[in-house]
Design a protein around this motif. Structure first.
Motif, PDB file in Angstrom:
ATOM      1  N   UNK A   1      67.481  41.559  10.027  1.00 55.53           N
ATOM      2  CA  UNK A   1      68.543  40.557  10.058  1.00 55.53           C
ATOM      3  C   UNK A   1      67.977  39.144  10.098  1.00 55.53           C
ATOM      4  N   UNK A   2      68.644  38.247   9.392  1.00 53.17           N
ATOM      5  CA  UNK A   2      68.350  36.824   9.476  1.00 53.17           C
ATOM      6  C   UNK A   2      68.776  36.342  10.864  1.00 53.17           C
ATOM      7  N   UNK A   3      68.327  35.140  11.256  1.00 51.57           N
ATOM      8  CA  UNK A   3      68.666  34.690  12.599  1.00 51.57           C
ATOM      9  C   UNK A   3      70.163  34.449  12.791  1.00 51.57           C
ATOM     10  N   UNK A   4      70.929  34.312  11.703  1.00 48.67           N
ATOM     11  CA  UNK A   4      72.390  34.172  11.827  1.00 48.67           C
ATOM     12  C   UNK A   4      73.105  35.526  11.873  1.00 48.67           C
ATOM     13  N   UNK A   5      72.331  36.629  11.909  1.00 46.05           N
ATOM     14  CA  UNK A   5      72.908  37.963  12.037  1.00 46.05           C
ATOM     15  C   UNK A   5      73.235  38.660  10.731  1.00 46.05           C
ATOM     16  N   UNK A   6      72.991  38.006   9.607  1.00 49.23           N
ATOM     17  CA  UNK A   6      73.269  38.606   8.296  1.00 49.23           C
ATOM     18  C   UNK A   6      72.156  39.591   7.942  1.00 49.23           C
ATOM     19  N   UNK A   7      72.561  40.771   7.459  1.00 50.80           N
ATOM     20  CA  UNK A   7      71.583  41.780   7.045  1.00 50.80           C
ATOM     21  C   UNK A   7      70.822  41.284   5.823  1.00 50.80           C
ATOM     22  N   UNK A   8      69.508  41.236   5.935  1.00 51.22           N
ATOM     23  CA  UNK A   8      68.657  40.735   4.866  1.00 51.22           C
ATOM     24  C   UNK A   8      68.016  41.856   4.050  1.00 51.22           C
ATOM     25  N   UNK A   9      67.629  42.933   4.731  1.00 49.07           N
ATOM     26  CA  UNK A   9      66.943  44.026   4.038  1.00 49.07           C
ATOM     27  C   UNK A   9      67.021  45.300   4.871  1.00 49.07           C
ATOM     28  N   UNK A  10      66.818  46.418   4.189  1.00 48.63           N
ATOM     29  CA  UNK A  10      66.676  47.706   4.853  1.00 48.63           C
ATOM     30  C   UNK A  10      65.404  48.361   4.331  1.00 48.63           C
ATOM     31  N   UNK A  11      64.662  48.938   5.246  1.00 52.71           N
ATOM     32  CA  UNK A  11      63.430  49.632   4.884  1.00 52.71           C
ATOM     33  C   UNK A  11      63.496  51.036   5.473  1.00 52.71           C
ATOM     34  N   UNK A  12      63.250  52.027   4.624  1.00 51.22           N
ATOM     35  CA  UNK A  12      63.184  53.415   5.073  1.00 51.22           C
ATOM     36  C   UNK A  12      61.754  53.900   4.863  1.00 51.22           C
ATOM     37  N   UNK A  13      61.179  54.471   5.917  1.00 46.89           N
ATOM     38  CA  UNK A  13      59.837  55.050   5.804  1.00 46.89           C
ATOM     39  C   UNK A  13      59.898  56.524   6.166  1.00 46.89           C
ATOM     40  N   UNK A  14      59.137  57.310   5.429  1.00 47.91           N
ATOM     41  CA  UNK A  14      58.985  58.735   5.695  1.00 47.91           C
ATOM     42  C   UNK A  14      57.528  58.961   6.052  1.00 47.91           C
ATOM     43  N   UNK A  15      57.293  59.593   7.193  1.00 50.72           N
ATOM     44  CA  UNK A  15      55.912  59.785   7.622  1.00 50.72           C
ATOM     45  C   UNK A  15      55.703  61.073   8.372  1.00 50.72           C
ATOM     46  N   UNK A  16      54.496  61.217   8.875  1.00 45.59           N
ATOM     47  CA  UNK A  16      54.100  62.413   9.620  1.00 45.59           C
ATOM     48  C   UNK A  16      52.972  62.028  10.573  1.00 45.59           C
ATOM     49  N   UNK A  17      52.531  63.006  11.330  1.00 44.89           N
ATOM     50  CA  UNK A  17      51.432  62.796  12.274  1.00 44.89           C
ATOM     51  C   UNK A  17      50.182  63.498  11.767  1.00 44.89           C
ATOM     52  N   UNK A  18      49.077  62.779  11.829  1.00 44.40           N
ATOM     53  CA  UNK A  18      47.794  63.276  11.349  1.00 44.40           C
ATOM     54  C   UNK A  18      46.877  63.567  12.529  1.00 44.40           C
ATOM     55  N   UNK A  19      46.299  64.770  12.551  1.00 42.97           N
ATOM     56  CA  UNK A  19      45.253  65.103  13.510  1.00 42.97           C
ATOM     57  C   UNK A  19      43.995  64.398  13.017  1.00 42.97           C
ATOM     58  N   UNK A  20      43.484  63.464  13.801  1.00 35.80           N
ATOM     59  CA  UNK A  20      42.367  62.623  13.365  1.00 35.80           C
ATOM     60  C   UNK A  20      41.025  63.347  13.364  1.00 35.80           C
ATOM     61  N   UNK A  21      40.949  64.517  13.971  1.00 38.62           N
ATOM     62  CA  UNK A  21      39.723  65.317  13.941  1.00 38.62           C
ATOM     63  C   UNK A  21      39.753  66.273  12.744  1.00 38.62           C
ATOM     64  N   UNK A  22      40.836  67.046  12.641  1.00 38.39           N
ATOM     65  CA  UNK A  22      40.959  68.043  11.568  1.00 38.39           C
ATOM     66  C   UNK A  22      41.381  67.427  10.240  1.00 38.39           C
ATOM     67  N   UNK A  23      41.923  66.182  10.286  1.00 40.59           N
ATOM     68  CA  UNK A  23      42.425  65.480   9.088  1.00 40.59           C
ATOM     69  C   UNK A  23      43.523  66.298   8.406  1.00 40.59           C
ATOM     70  N   UNK A  24      44.378  66.890   9.226  1.00 40.31           N
ATOM     71  CA  UNK A  24      45.517  67.674   8.736  1.00 40.31           C
ATOM     72  C   UNK A  24      46.758  67.231   9.496  1.00 40.31           C
ATOM     73  N   UNK A  25      47.917  67.484   8.893  1.00 44.83           N
ATOM     74  CA  UNK A  25      49.165  67.170   9.579  1.00 44.83           C
ATOM     75  C   UNK A  25      49.284  68.015  10.836  1.00 44.83           C
ATOM     76  N   UNK A  26      49.916  67.422  11.857  1.00 42.31           N
ATOM     77  CA  UNK A  26      50.021  68.109  13.134  1.00 42.31           C
ATOM     78  C   UNK A  26      51.332  67.778  13.827  1.00 42.31           C
ATOM     79  N   UNK A  27      51.652  68.577  14.796  1.00 36.28           N
ATOM     80  CA  UNK A  27      52.822  68.350  15.631  1.00 36.28           C
ATOM     81  C   UNK A  27      52.424  67.366  16.727  1.00 36.28           C
ATOM     82  N   UNK A  28      53.241  66.344  16.996  1.00 31.45           N
ATOM     83  CA  UNK A  28      52.910  65.385  18.057  1.00 31.45           C
ATOM     84  C   UNK A  28      53.225  65.980  19.432  1.00 31.45           C
ATOM     85  N   UNK A  29      52.807  65.303  20.498  1.00 33.72           N
ATOM     86  CA  UNK A  29      53.138  65.771  21.844  1.00 33.72           C
ATOM     87  C   UNK A  29      54.658  65.847  22.041  1.00 33.72           C
ATOM     88  N   UNK A  30      55.092  66.778  22.857  1.00 34.79           N
ATOM     89  CA  UNK A  30      56.525  66.997  23.081  1.00 34.79           C
ATOM     90  C   UNK A  30      57.225  65.744  23.592  1.00 34.79           C
TER      91      UNK A  30
END
Length: 153
Positions: free
Chosen positions: A100-129
């Protein structure tokens, strides 16, 4: 568990965020969206030390931006973060950012799709509960969907 917790964060824009047309450059929107996600995670106990301890990190598969109104030089912004999607085990996530702009008007929308990476195995993983629980407390978008693993989104 507290449900539908709204997360908003305001940013003071910087001179370097603007292009020769004197409006916020397109990539700056994405930078601020990423910063809002990091601040959300930090405020909920998931800082770099925690991610390092867990040996996980977020990765993005897709980032989609829709622009509605320009943000001009000197204007500050507020970002509202919504949960747009989540897999049952929390491995995949989708966020909607409303900028939103400072006057409250919607300026943009961003949608991101992601996942969690195990940094040791370099594979997707389930995050902590507790991270999955934290995500589930965030206000869901109007288009929230359960992400089914193995199905392209």
């Amino acid at each position: 568990m507290e449900i539908n917790k709204t997360f908003k964060y305001s940013f003071k824009t910087r001179w370097s965020d603007f292009d020769p047309n004197r409006h916020l450059r397109h990539t700056a929107y994405n930078d601020y969206a990423a910063e809002s996600r990091v601040r959300y995670l930090n405020e909920h106990g998931f800082d770099m030390a925690r991610f390092s301890k867990e040996n996980i990190g977020p990765i993005l598969f897709k980032e989609e931006t829709t622009f509605y109104r320009e943000i001009t030089m000197g204007e500050d912004i507020t970002i509202e973060l919504f949960l747009e999607g989540l897999s049952e085990n929390g491995e995949r996530f989708k966020f909607l950012h409303k900028i939103y702009k400072e006057n409250g008007v919607l300026s943009a929308e961003i949608i991101v799709l992601g996942a969690w990476l195990d940094l040791i195995k370099r594979k997707l993983t389930q995050p902590p509960a507790d991270l999955v629980t934290t995500f589930k407390t965030l206000t869901k978008s109007e288009n929230f969907e359960e992400i089914v693993l193995g199905v392209k989104n």
